[in-house]
Each structure stands twice: as structure tokens, then as C-alpha cells.
Design a protein around this motif. Structure first.
Motif, PDB file in Angstrom:
ATOM      1  N   LYS A  30      12.915 -15.683 -41.937  1.00 49.99           N
ATOM      2  CA  LYS A  30      12.026 -16.620 -42.631  1.00 49.99           C
ATOM      3  C   LYS A  30      10.918 -17.115 -41.706  1.00 49.99           C
ATOM      4  O   LYS A  30       9.755 -17.227 -42.117  1.00 49.99           O
ATOM      5  CB  LYS A  30      12.830 -17.812 -43.169  1.00 49.99           C
ATOM      6  N   ASN A  31      11.274 -17.398 -40.461  1.00 51.00           N
ATOM      7  CA  ASN A  31      10.248 -17.903 -39.547  1.00 51.00           C
ATOM      8  C   ASN A  31       9.179 -16.854 -39.249  1.00 51.00           C
ATOM      9  O   ASN A  31       8.021 -17.180 -38.987  1.00 51.00           O
ATOM     10  CB  ASN A  31      10.861 -18.430 -38.241  1.00 51.00           C
ATOM     11  N   ALA A  32       9.531 -15.564 -39.325  1.00 54.07           N
ATOM     12  CA  ALA A  32       8.523 -14.519 -39.138  1.00 54.07           C
ATOM     13  C   ALA A  32       7.548 -14.497 -40.307  1.00 54.07           C
ATOM     14  O   ALA A  32       6.340 -14.311 -40.114  1.00 54.07           O
ATOM     15  CB  ALA A  32       9.195 -13.156 -38.982  1.00 54.07           C
ATOM     16  N   TYR A  33       8.053 -14.701 -41.518  1.00 52.49           N
ATOM     17  CA  TYR A  33       7.164 -14.765 -42.688  1.00 52.49           C
ATOM     18  C   TYR A  33       6.244 -15.981 -42.595  1.00 52.49           C
ATOM     19  O   TYR A  33       5.052 -15.898 -42.920  1.00 52.49           O
ATOM     20  CB  TYR A  33       7.987 -14.807 -43.976  1.00 52.49           C
ATOM     21  N   LEU A  34       6.793 -17.112 -42.153  1.00 50.19           N
ATOM     22  CA  LEU A  34       5.969 -18.307 -41.994  1.00 50.19           C
ATOM     23  C   LEU A  34       4.923 -18.099 -40.901  1.00 50.19           C
ATOM     24  O   LEU A  34       3.766 -18.513 -41.047  1.00 50.19           O
ATOM     25  CB  LEU A  34       6.848 -19.515 -41.671  1.00 50.19           C
ATOM     26  N   ILE A  39      -0.696 -17.145 -39.117  1.00 51.63           N
ATOM     27  CA  ILE A  39      -1.595 -16.348 -38.291  1.00 51.63           C
ATOM     28  C   ILE A  39      -2.635 -15.633 -39.148  1.00 51.63           C
ATOM     29  O   ILE A  39      -3.814 -15.560 -38.795  1.00 51.63           O
ATOM     30  CB  ILE A  39      -0.793 -15.342 -37.444  1.00 51.63           C
ATOM     31  N   ARG A  40      -2.207 -15.127 -40.299  1.00 50.80           N
ATOM     32  CA  ARG A  40      -3.140 -14.430 -41.180  1.00 50.80           C
ATOM     33  C   ARG A  40      -4.264 -15.368 -41.633  1.00 50.80           C
ATOM     34  O   ARG A  40      -5.442 -14.993 -41.648  1.00 50.80           O
ATOM     35  CB  ARG A  40      -2.393 -13.861 -42.383  1.00 50.80           C
ATOM     36  N   LYS A  41      -3.888 -16.598 -42.020  1.00 53.44           N
ATOM     37  CA  LYS A  41      -4.904 -17.582 -42.419  1.00 53.44           C
ATOM     38  C   LYS A  41      -5.846 -17.896 -41.258  1.00 53.44           C
ATOM     39  O   LYS A  41      -7.063 -18.015 -41.448  1.00 53.44           O
ATOM     40  CB  LYS A  41      -4.229 -18.860 -42.923  1.00 53.44           C
ATOM     41  N   TYR A  42      -5.279 -18.024 -40.072  1.00 56.01           N
ATOM     42  CA  TYR A  42      -6.093 -18.404 -38.924  1.00 56.01           C
ATOM     43  C   TYR A  42      -7.080 -17.311 -38.543  1.00 56.01           C
ATOM     44  O   TYR A  42      -8.264 -17.570 -38.300  1.00 56.01           O
ATOM     45  CB  TYR A  42      -5.198 -18.744 -37.731  1.00 56.01           C
ATOM     46  N   ILE A  43      -6.608 -16.062 -38.491  1.00 57.11           N
ATOM     47  CA  ILE A  43      -7.516 -14.995 -38.063  1.00 57.11           C
ATOM     48  C   ILE A  43      -8.529 -14.641 -39.148  1.00 57.11           C
ATOM     49  O   ILE A  43      -9.550 -14.007 -38.853  1.00 57.11           O
ATOM     50  CB  ILE A  43      -6.737 -13.738 -37.617  1.00 57.11           C
ATOM     51  N   THR A  44      -8.256 -15.069 -40.377  1.00 59.22           N
ATOM     52  CA  THR A  44      -9.277 -14.911 -41.415  1.00 59.22           C
ATOM     53  C   THR A  44     -10.470 -15.821 -41.128  1.00 59.22           C
ATOM     54  O   THR A  44     -11.632 -15.439 -41.299  1.00 59.22           O
ATOM     55  CB  THR A  44      -8.699 -15.240 -42.800  1.00 59.22           C
ATOM     56  N   TYR A 187       0.355 -30.602 -26.369  1.00 60.73           N
ATOM     57  CA  TYR A 187       0.459 -29.860 -27.624  1.00 60.73           C
ATOM     58  C   TYR A 187       0.289 -30.806 -28.808  1.00 60.73           C
ATOM     59  O   TYR A 187       0.632 -31.996 -28.728  1.00 60.73           O
ATOM     60  CB  TYR A 187       1.823 -29.179 -27.743  1.00 60.73           C
ATOM     61  N   SER A 188      -0.205 -30.261 -29.911  1.00 61.95           N
ATOM     62  CA  SER A 188      -0.318 -31.000 -31.163  1.00 61.95           C
ATOM     63  C   SER A 188       0.394 -30.212 -32.260  1.00 61.95           C
ATOM     64  O   SER A 188       0.231 -28.986 -32.357  1.00 61.95           O
ATOM     65  CB  SER A 188      -1.791 -31.191 -31.562  1.00 61.95           C
ATOM     66  N   ILE A 189       1.180 -30.911 -33.081  1.00 67.24           N
ATOM     67  CA  ILE A 189       1.821 -30.260 -34.219  1.00 67.24           C
ATOM     68  C   ILE A 189       0.788 -30.149 -35.332  1.00 67.24           C
ATOM     69  O   ILE A 189       0.234 -31.147 -35.781  1.00 67.24           O
ATOM     70  CB  ILE A 189       3.043 -31.066 -34.703  1.00 67.24           C
ATOM     71  N   ILE A 190       0.534 -28.925 -35.780  1.00 64.16           N
ATOM     72  CA  ILE A 190      -0.486 -28.736 -36.805  1.00 64.16           C
ATOM     73  C   ILE A 190       0.102 -28.259 -38.133  1.00 64.16           C
ATOM     74  O   ILE A 190      -0.584 -28.279 -39.150  1.00 64.16           O
ATOM     75  CB  ILE A 190      -1.581 -27.762 -36.332  1.00 64.16           C
ATOM     76  N   GLU A 191       1.364 -27.845 -38.116  1.00 59.83           N
ATOM     77  CA  GLU A 191       2.004 -27.409 -39.356  1.00 59.83           C
ATOM     78  C   GLU A 191       3.518 -27.499 -39.176  1.00 59.83           C
ATOM     79  O   GLU A 191       4.038 -27.203 -38.093  1.00 59.83           O
ATOM     80  CB  GLU A 191       1.602 -25.973 -39.692  1.00 59.83           C
ATOM     81  N   VAL A 210      16.570 -27.571 -40.529  1.00 59.28           N
ATOM     82  CA  VAL A 210      15.880 -26.567 -39.739  1.00 59.28           C
ATOM     83  C   VAL A 210      14.384 -26.720 -39.994  1.00 59.28           C
ATOM     84  O   VAL A 210      13.976 -27.137 -41.084  1.00 59.28           O
ATOM     85  CB  VAL A 210      16.347 -25.148 -40.152  1.00 59.28           C
ATOM     86  N   SER A 211      13.582 -26.401 -39.008  1.00 61.13           N
ATOM     87  CA  SER A 211      12.140 -26.397 -39.249  1.00 61.13           C
ATOM     88  C   SER A 211      11.477 -25.298 -38.455  1.00 61.13           C
ATOM     89  O   SER A 211      11.979 -24.854 -37.419  1.00 61.13           O
ATOM     90  CB  SER A 211      11.506 -27.744 -38.882  1.00 61.13           C
ATOM     91  N   THR A 212      10.359 -24.833 -38.984  1.00 61.43           N
ATOM     92  CA  THR A 212       9.425 -24.000 -38.235  1.00 61.43           C
ATOM     93  C   THR A 212       8.176 -24.837 -38.033  1.00 61.43           C
ATOM     94  O   THR A 212       7.537 -25.254 -39.000  1.00 61.43           O
ATOM     95  CB  THR A 212       9.087 -22.703 -38.985  1.00 61.43           C
ATOM     96  N   GLN A 213       7.859 -25.111 -36.777  1.00 58.21           N
ATOM     97  CA  GLN A 213       6.704 -25.937 -36.446  1.00 58.21           C
ATOM     98  C   GLN A 213       5.675 -25.097 -35.684  1.00 58.21           C
ATOM     99  O   GLN A 213       6.037 -24.322 -34.794  1.00 58.21           O
ATOM    100  CB  GLN A 213       7.132 -27.137 -35.595  1.00 58.21           C
ATOM    101  N   VAL A 214       4.433 -25.265 -36.057  1.00 55.60           N
ATOM    102  CA  VAL A 214       3.336 -24.612 -35.339  1.00 55.60           C
ATOM    103  C   VAL A 214       2.674 -25.671 -34.466  1.00 55.60           C
ATOM    104  O   VAL A 214       2.200 -26.693 -34.964  1.00 55.60           O
ATOM    105  CB  VAL A 214       2.308 -23.998 -36.298  1.00 55.60           C
ATOM    106  N   LEU A 215       2.655 -25.421 -33.172  1.00 52.67           N
ATOM    107  CA  LEU A 215       2.044 -26.334 -32.213  1.00 52.67           C
ATOM    108  C   LEU A 215       0.829 -25.658 -31.582  1.00 52.67           C
ATOM    109  O   LEU A 215       0.869 -24.466 -31.236  1.00 52.67           O
ATOM    110  CB  LEU A 215       3.028 -26.730 -31.117  1.00 52.67           C
TER     111      LEU A 215
END
Length: 227
Positions: A30-34, A39-44, A187-191, A210-215
Motif C-alpha cells: 500500500k505504501n508503494a501505491y501511495l 511522486i507522479r503528481k509531483y513530477i507532473t 523536515y516538514s510533513i507535507i502529506e 499505521v501511516s504513510t507520511q511524506v516529509l
């Protein structure tokens, strides 16, 4: 047996316990899908900004195979289990040249400073012995570029918990919000996505959260106001 040897032994046991569940349909967590969605949104929006991904605690590299195919980027992975790495290298050798796997320990990463645009750490911190955790955090920070992203997946409890490990009584597990260890380092938590092993939404049971956090690793100069 020293701590690092115990970690390698436990990682090999984990791989052996789970290798019979390895199937093509389950080769991404699941964390790979997240991570892929973010990443896809960001590189767009910012093309060419993410060219390399490292996963610390990659098992045999199934997430990296998925991400490299989805995103077209080079992916590196490191895991204590020599059995998992041997299996992964054999599995991807002729099917995905963008996946590069190595055996190693999280508190001593064999990579250069600021080498990666993204570092993923999934369900590693909670099983990392406490005598290795501080150096693991420092190593993750060292190999991640300023302006890069740490994608951190683990148990996410508001209070730190030490619990017995049902698979190995000699290696307890430690549940906490591991993002807090990186925030003082710039670091800043952005998602943040909250869920559990049993479902896709927040779990009221504190032990199952559980969480997946993007920093985002801030650029050093951006941390200071100009006088």
C-alpha cells in the motif's frame, strides 16, 4: 551474536516466513501505491526533479520494481537479508534493469551523501533495535538530498510503545510516530495517510494505527530568516 548479526538473522527469517506468499498480484504494498501517487503528481508539476529512489528495508525489491515501471526512475534498495537480496537480484536481473539491490544494515548505508531524491522507509523503524535507531535516522538523512522527500511508513501511535515480538522474543518492537525524529532536522510533513493493516481508514485502536507520511527535507538556507 552482536546486534547487527541478530538483525540479519531476523531479516532472513522474515523472508523465509513470507516467501511462499510471493505472487505477481501482490508485488507492491500500500505504501508503494501511495508513494507512486505522490511522486507522479509531483513530477507532473516539476518534471525531471525526481530521478532516483532508495528503499531502506526493501526485502527483495518488489516495491522498487513497481515504482521503477510506473515512474521510469532508477531505484535502489538495501535490506539486511542476504536471502531476500539474492532472490530479488535473480528475479529482476533480466526483467528490470532499473532495480539495484544490495545487502546491508540501515545504520551504515553504502551510499554517498545526498545521493537520492526520494528515500522510502517502510515498516523498518519499529523493528530496528534501539541501539541502532539514532544512527539509522542519521543515515537516512545523510543520503537524502536537500529538497528531497522521505516517505515513511510505520506504526503511528501518539505514545511510544514497546511490545514483545511474537516471532522473536529477544527482539521487541517499538511503536511510535517516527516522523517526529526527523522534524528537528529540518523536515516538514507535507502529506499523511492514516490507515491500518485491517483497512484503508484510520483505526481507533491505538496499537493498530499505521501511516504513510511524506516529509520534505528543507533546503538549509530556507530554515533561516534573512536579517
Amino acid at each position: 551474536m552482536n546486534t547487527e548479526e541478530k538483525v540479519i538473522e531476523e531479516a532472513n527469517k522474515y523472508f523465509e516466513r513470507n516467501k511462499n506468499a510471493i505472487t505477481d498480484v501482490n508485488e507492491a504494498s500500500k505504501n508503494a501505491y501511495l508513494a507512486n501517487d505522490f511522486i507522479r503528481k509531483y513530477i507532473t508539476s516539476y518534471p525531471g526533479t525526481i530521478k532516483s529512489i532508495l528503499e531502506v528495508g526493501c526485502n527483495y525489491g518488489y516495491n522498487l520494481n513497481f515504482l521503477s515501471k510506473q515512474l521510469g526512475v532508477e531505484c535502489w534498495g538495501i535490506d539486511p537479508s542476504d536471502k531476500a537480496i539474492e532472490y530479488g537480484n535473480a528475479r529482476w536481473k533480466n526483467v528490470n534493469k532499473k532495480v539495484h539491490l544490495a545487502q546491508g544494515i540501515s545504520n551504515r548505508l553504502p551510499y554517498n551523501d545526498s545521493e537520492f531524491d526520494v528515500v522510502m522507509v517502510g515498516f523498518l523503524m519499529y523493528v530496528t533495535p534501539r541501539e541502532m535507531i539514532s544512527d539509522t535516522v542519521l543515515e537516512v538523512n545523510r543520503v537524502l538530498k536537500a529538497g528531497g522527500f522521505l516517505i515513511l511508513t510505520d506504526f503511528d501511535t501518539p505514545i511510544n510503545y514497546k511490545r514483545s515480538n511474537k516471532h522473536n522474543s529477544g527482539m521487541p518492537v517499538y511503536k511510535e510516530d517516527y516522523a517526529k525524529r526527523f522534524l528537528p532536522m529540518g523536515y516538514s510533513i507535507i502529506e499523511k495517510n492514516s490507515y491500518s493493516h485491517s483497512g484503508d481508514c484510520f483505526n481507533p485502536d491505538v496499537q493498530e494505527r499505521v501511516s504513510t507520511q511524506v516529509l520534505y527535507k528543507e533546503e538549509l538556507e530556507s530554515l533561516y530568516l534573512k536579517a
